[in-house]
Design a protein around this motif. Structure first.
Motif, PDB file in Angstrom:
ATOM      1  N   TYR A 100      28.293 -13.505  22.623  1.00  0.00           N
ATOM      2  CA  TYR A 100      28.542 -12.152  23.113  1.00  0.00           C
ATOM      3  C   TYR A 100      29.982 -11.930  23.584  1.00  0.00           C
ATOM      4  CZ  TYR A 100      23.536 -11.795  22.678  1.00  0.00           C
ATOM      5  OH  TYR A 100      22.259 -11.798  22.166  1.00  0.00           O
ATOM      6  N   HIS A 171      29.349   0.068  27.277  1.00  0.00           N
ATOM      7  CA  HIS A 171      28.017  -0.328  26.801  1.00  0.00           C
ATOM      8  C   HIS A 171      27.998  -1.770  26.289  1.00  0.00           C
ATOM      9  CE1 HIS A 171      26.426   3.611  27.411  1.00  0.00           C
ATOM     10  NE2 HIS A 171      27.229   4.198  26.527  1.00  0.00           N
ATOM     11  N   ARG A 172      29.058  -2.186  25.609  1.00  0.00           N
ATOM     12  CA  ARG A 172      29.090  -3.557  25.076  1.00  0.00           C
ATOM     13  C   ARG A 172      29.040  -4.574  26.206  1.00  0.00           C
ATOM     14  NH1 ARG A 172      31.974  -7.933  23.977  1.00  0.00           N
ATOM     15  NH2 ARG A 172      33.711  -7.227  25.263  1.00  0.00           N
ATOM     16  N   GLU A 173      29.881  -4.346  27.236  1.00  0.00           N
ATOM     17  CA  GLU A 173      29.887  -5.265  28.376  1.00  0.00           C
ATOM     18  C   GLU A 173      28.574  -5.213  29.134  1.00  0.00           C
ATOM     19  OE1 GLU A 173      33.557  -3.967  30.323  1.00  0.00           O
ATOM     20  OE2 GLU A 173      34.202  -6.056  30.236  1.00  0.00           O
ATOM     21  N   ALA A 176      26.093  -7.289  27.195  1.00  0.00           N
ATOM     22  CA  ALA A 176      26.427  -8.714  27.260  1.00  0.00           C
ATOM     23  C   ALA A 176      26.114  -9.283  28.641  1.00  0.00           C
ATOM     24  CB  ALA A 176      27.896  -8.929  26.921  1.00  0.00           C
TER      25      ALA A 176
END
Length: 206
Positions: A100, A171-173, A176
């Motif tokens: 990730y 959103h990605r963080e 993850a």
């Protein structure tokens, strides 16, 4: 009377020693976190996990040909499988750092890692007393200790998730970090599961 050929309690202690080794190494990785080092650290952690797998397989092979065991064979198999899951989960934490692209650790990691270390070491202490399962006065408090530490982990995890979903990160963080927190908490949950199996065996045999 047929004799028990193998000291399964010692073998299980050896298996949990790999959990302790994996937890110690994970703590080292997270305390000095450097994403550039993760690929190599991932390989080293997987070597620990592979060594633990060999111990797990050795125990199950021995059980398969042993006529008499100190406790029911299916109980030993269930316990060693759960202990193997703990080492797998510790290995998975490092794998997820790579998968990730976690370039910076989220808050609460140190607190969760502290709980994991305490949980694994408490489980090792309980396993060291497991051969005396028919005299549970010492073993029972050690099992309760694992459960209490896992409850500490639940509290840290809940606060970590509360802060995470109240933050304004992307959103990605967010995804993850949630997966990462879940993975850390899972290590504690599995320690409690192993302790619960030991308690069930103790109750079954006393």
């Amino acid at each position: 009377m047929a004799k028990i050929k193998n000291d399964y309690f010692k073998l299980i202690e050896n298996q949990v020693d790999h959990c302790v080794k994996a937890a110690d190494y994970l703590e080292q990785i997270l305390a000095n976190y450097d994403p550039a080092l993760i690929p190599e650290q991932r390989k080293k952690m997987h070597e620990i996990e592979h060594s633990a797998d060999l111990v797990h397989h050795d125990i199950t092979r021995k059980i398969a040909v042993e006529f008499i065991t100190p406790i029911d064979q299916e109980d030993i198999v269930q316990l060693v499988h759960m202990i193997d899951e703990i080492t797998d989960a510790l290995d998975e934490v490092v794998a997820e750092c790579y998968t990730y692209h976690i370039d910076k650790l989220p808050p609460f990691v140190n607190e969760l890692m502290d709980v994991i270390k305490r949980c694994v070491k408490a489980l090792r202490e309980a396993v060291g007393e497991f051969r005396n399962f028919k005299k549970p006065d010492i073993l029972r408090p050690l099992i309760i200790k694992v459960n209490d530490i896992e409850s500490d982990g639940d509290a840290v995890y809940e606060e970590a998730m509360h802060k995470l979903f109240g933050s304004d990160i992307g959103h990605r963080e967010l995804l993850a970090y949630k997966i990462f927190y879940d993975s850390l908490e899972n290590c504690c949950d599995l320690c409690e599961d192993a302790a619960d199996i030991m308690e069930q065996i103790m109750m079954k045999n006393t």
